[in-house]
Design a protein around this motif. Structure first.
Motif, short mmCIF file in Angstrom:
data_model
loop_
_atom_site.label_atom_id
_atom_site.label_comp_id
_atom_site.label_asym_id
_atom_site.label_seq_id
_atom_site.Cartn_x
_atom_site.Cartn_y
_atom_site.Cartn_z
N ASP A 97 0.84 -1.19 0.00
CA ASP A 97 0.00 0.00 0.00
C ASP A 97 0.88 1.25 0.00
O ASP A 97 2.04 1.22 0.43
N ILE A 98 0.33 2.35 -0.47
CA ILE A 98 1.05 3.63 -0.47
C ILE A 98 0.97 4.23 0.93
O ILE A 98 -0.10 4.26 1.55
N THR A 99 2.09 4.72 1.44
CA THR A 99 2.14 5.19 2.83
C THR A 99 1.07 6.23 3.12
O THR A 99 0.29 6.09 4.07
N PHE A 100 1.02 7.30 2.32
CA PHE A 100 -0.01 8.31 2.46
C PHE A 100 -0.50 8.75 1.08
O PHE A 100 0.31 8.92 0.16
N THR A 101 -1.80 8.93 0.97
CA THR A 101 -2.40 9.42 -0.27
C THR A 101 -3.37 10.53 0.07
O THR A 101 -4.18 10.41 0.99
N VAL A 102 -3.26 11.63 -0.66
CA VAL A 102 -4.21 12.73 -0.52
C VAL A 102 -5.30 12.53 -1.57
O VAL A 102 -5.01 12.38 -2.76
N ASP A 104 -9.09 13.81 -3.23
CA ASP A 104 -10.19 14.76 -3.40
C ASP A 104 -11.39 13.91 -3.80
O ASP A 104 -11.49 13.45 -4.93
N GLY A 105 -12.27 13.66 -2.85
CA GLY A 105 -13.31 12.67 -3.09
C GLY A 105 -12.68 11.30 -3.16
O GLY A 105 -11.99 10.87 -2.24
N ASP A 106 -12.86 10.62 -4.28
CA ASP A 106 -12.23 9.32 -4.48
C ASP A 106 -10.98 9.40 -5.34
O ASP A 106 -10.35 8.37 -5.62
N ALA A 107 -10.64 10.59 -5.79
CA ALA A 107 -9.53 10.76 -6.72
C ALA A 107 -8.23 11.05 -5.97
O ALA A 107 -8.17 11.97 -5.15
N ALA A 108 -7.20 10.26 -6.25
CA ALA A 108 -5.88 10.50 -5.66
C ALA A 108 -5.20 11.66 -6.37
O ALA A 108 -5.20 11.73 -7.61
N ILE A 109 -4.63 12.57 -5.60
CA ILE A 109 -3.94 13.71 -6.20
C ILE A 109 -2.48 13.81 -5.75
O ILE A 109 -1.65 14.40 -6.44
N VAL A 110 -2.15 13.24 -4.58
CA VAL A 110 -0.76 13.20 -4.10
C VAL A 110 -0.48 11.81 -3.54
O VAL A 110 -1.26 11.30 -2.73
N LEU A 111 0.62 11.20 -3.99
CA LEU A 111 1.06 9.90 -3.52
C LEU A 111 2.38 10.06 -2.80
O LEU A 111 3.32 10.65 -3.35
N LEU A 112 2.47 9.57 -1.57
CA LEU A 112 3.69 9.73 -0.77
C LEU A 112 4.13 8.38 -0.22
O LEU A 112 3.37 7.75 0.54
N GLN A 113 5.32 7.95 -0.57
CA GLN A 113 5.89 6.72 -0.03
C GLN A 113 7.05 7.08 0.89
O GLN A 113 7.99 7.76 0.47
N VAL A 114 6.97 6.67 2.15
CA VAL A 114 8.00 6.99 3.13
C VAL A 114 8.86 5.75 3.39
O VAL A 114 8.34 4.69 3.75
#
Length: 220
Positions: A97-102, A104-114
């Motif tokens: 899984d991706i560590t953090f995802t931002v 907007d509704g159901d749409a991913a706009i920022v993907l962050l892997q730590v």
């Protein structure tokens, strides 16, 4: 000259931060952010994260979640998901899984892997962190309904790199059209990092505003 971000809503920040052992270290006040700076709660937590040889990334999760909440507050309609499963891949073996995802509704706009910072000096490990972030982008982009930039961030402790491009473009197309990239930065809470994220996230949020307006007009 600074491009200033919106002042954060203290309610969007966790009131408890945890140390390496996962034990509560107590409540930290969350004052309003001075213009152009992160709020004190983020700076205090970042100052405690001094282990550049940490072999696991977990102690850095709270910091990154707070940073994302600063730029994408809940009051503006954003949701931050921890350990977000990649669409249509969550049941496959070996797909993390991706560590953090931002969202907007159901749409991913920022993907962050730590990732852990222990091997940051190893160029191959840094490349692997970037490649994983790029892989996440490629898997998520086909399901992104926005015709606006999608941002992928690879972090190793407090160090980070990022890029953004239109989700409809392939990696080759993005490179030929001059996709925007940020080289590895030393500290997420530094002034240069703040300014770079401001530029990146401003364009992402502008795309969100345009998309929301189009949805409202289309639904009228």
């Amino acid at each position: 000259m600074h491009i200033l971000a919106d002042s954060p809503d203290p309610k969007t920040f966790p009131h408890i931060v945890r140390d390496l052992r996962g034990d509560a270290v107590g409540e930290i006040d969350c004052p309003s952010a001075p213009a152009g700076l992160y709020p004190e709660v983020i700076l205090q937590l970042a100052a405690r994260l001094t282990d550049e040889h940490a072999a696991t990334p977990y102690q850095f999760f709270d910091l990154w979640e707070l940073v994302l909440a600063h730029w994408f507050p809940e009051r503006e309609g954003y949701t931050i998901k921890h350990q977000w499963p990649i669409p249509y891949l969550h049941d496959r073996d070996g797909v993390a899984d991706i560590t953090f995802t931002v969202l907007d509704g159901d749409a991913a706009i920022v993907l962050l892997q730590v990732s852990a910072p222990s091997d940051f000096q190893n160029v191959h490990t840094r490349s692997a962190a970037e490649a994983l972030s790029g892989s996440h982008f490629e898997h998520v982009a086909p399901y992104c309904t926005y015709d606006h930039p999608l941002c992928a961030i690879a972090a190793m402790g407090k160090k980070w790199t990022a890029y953004q491009r239109l989700p409809k473009l392939t990696a080759r197309e993005g490179q030929s059209l001059g996709e925007e990239r940020i080289d590895w930065m030393d500290d997420i809470v530094s002034e240069p990092s703040y300014e770079m994220l401001d530029c990146f996230f401003s364009s992402v949020k502008e795309g969100v505003r345009t998309e929301r307006l189009q949805r409202r007009v289309g639904g009228a």
